[in-house]
Design a protein around this motif. Structure first.
Motif, mmCIF file in Angstrom:
data_model
loop_
_atom_site.group_PDB
_atom_site.id
_atom_site.type_symbol
_atom_site.label_atom_id
_atom_site.label_comp_id
_atom_site.label_asym_id
_atom_site.label_seq_id
_atom_site.Cartn_x
_atom_site.Cartn_y
_atom_site.Cartn_z
ATOM 1 N N VAL A 194 0.725 -1.238 -0.077
ATOM 2 C CA VAL A 194 0.124 0.030 0.046
ATOM 3 C C VAL A 194 0.765 1.265 -0.050
ATOM 4 O O VAL A 194 0.660 2.193 -0.600
ATOM 5 N N SER A 206 0.950 4.214 -2.866
ATOM 6 C CA SER A 206 0.656 5.684 -2.273
ATOM 7 C C SER A 206 1.625 6.432 -2.829
ATOM 8 O O SER A 206 1.532 7.525 -3.440
ATOM 9 N N THR A 214 -4.709 6.418 2.305
ATOM 10 C CA THR A 214 -5.709 5.462 2.876
ATOM 11 C C THR A 214 -7.089 6.081 3.262
ATOM 12 O O THR A 214 -7.999 5.464 2.655
ATOM 13 N N THR A 227 -11.046 0.489 2.426
ATOM 14 C CA THR A 227 -9.602 0.432 2.549
ATOM 15 C C THR A 227 -8.910 -0.024 1.552
ATOM 16 O O THR A 227 -9.368 -1.125 0.512
#
Length: 241
Positions: free
Chosen positions: A206, A210, A222, A232
């Motif tokens: 993640v 990002s 998030t 999420t």
């Protein structure tokens, strides 16, 4: 009021087929001129002063952009519709700078082009040389194209406005009016859409995604991702979208 149209394209088949279609489907157009190169196009513009000019970007002698520039220097101000096989921000930016009302990617649908000609011929006057209002669609599309190409960078309203030669306040207002959302909302929308594609691949963590889509703060990413998608990033990646 009857209108005059000039079609400039170095492909004779394209030129003639568009001419026939416009003649048969645009009742307010009574004269159509054709040019196979930019030099002839400019000569016909000076001689006949058409209300609407349909220009291919790539032509011999002068490009479509050159024709727009030279016609503006000559005091001519028709409605310009640009046809291009190049989906590049630079071309759209130049066309917008010289007053393009529409920037259409090839292959061109004759029905779509005729609808535009009818709109401009029936409901709008020819462009005024200094009127920014005439370029709203081109401005918004160019700004959106720049965002789509540079979403992973530290992009801001001022950066895009500077690229387009506009003030930040003007771009912000007009972009919101044309796109139905604010500049920041559009940037976030594009970034989250790109993030969804990365998440579906399942190759990255993640925090890596990002960073790839332009966020320095994973927590903020998030939070924003959940606000926009309802999930999420981890839940989305697990296939619960």
């Amino acid at each position: 009021m009857s209108k005059k149209v000039l079609i400039a394209d170095d492909e004779e088949l394209v030129r003639s087929s568009l001419s026939r279609y416009i003649k048969n489907h645009c009742s307010s157009v009574d004269q159509i001129f054709e040019a196979g190169d930019g030099g002839t196009a400019l000569e016909l513009m000076i001689k006949n002063v058409p209300d609407i000019v349909i220009l291919d970007v790539q032509m011999p002698v002068y490009t479509g952009i050159d024709v727009m520039r030279l016609s503006k220097e000559s005091g001519l101000a028709p409605v310009f519709i640009i046809l291009s096989g190049f989906n590049e921000f630079e071309y759209a930016q130049q066309a917008m700078h010289y007053g393009a009302r529409e920037y259409i990617m090839k292959p061109v649908r004759a029905a779509e082009l005729a609808a535009l000609v009818n709109t401009f011929a029936d409901g709008e006057e020819s462009q005024k040389p200094e009127s920014s209002e005439d370029n709203l669609s081109a401005i918004s599309r160019s700004a959106a194209k720049f965002i789509d190409d540079h979403y992973s960078e530290n992009i801001s309203l001022s950066v895009v406005a500077n690229k387009l030669g506009l003030s930040s306040s003007y771009l912000s207002t007009k972009f919101s009016q044309d796109m139905g959302m604010g500049f920041v909302d559009y940037v976030n929308k594009v970034r989250i859409e790109k993030a969804c594609l990365y998440l579906k691949q399942g190759y990255y963590k993640v925090y890596e995604i990002s960073e790839k889509v332009g966020f320095n703060d994973t927590k903020y990413f998030t939070k924003l991702f959940k606000k926009i998608t309802g999930y999420t990033p981890k839940k989305f990646m697990q296939g619960e979208e």
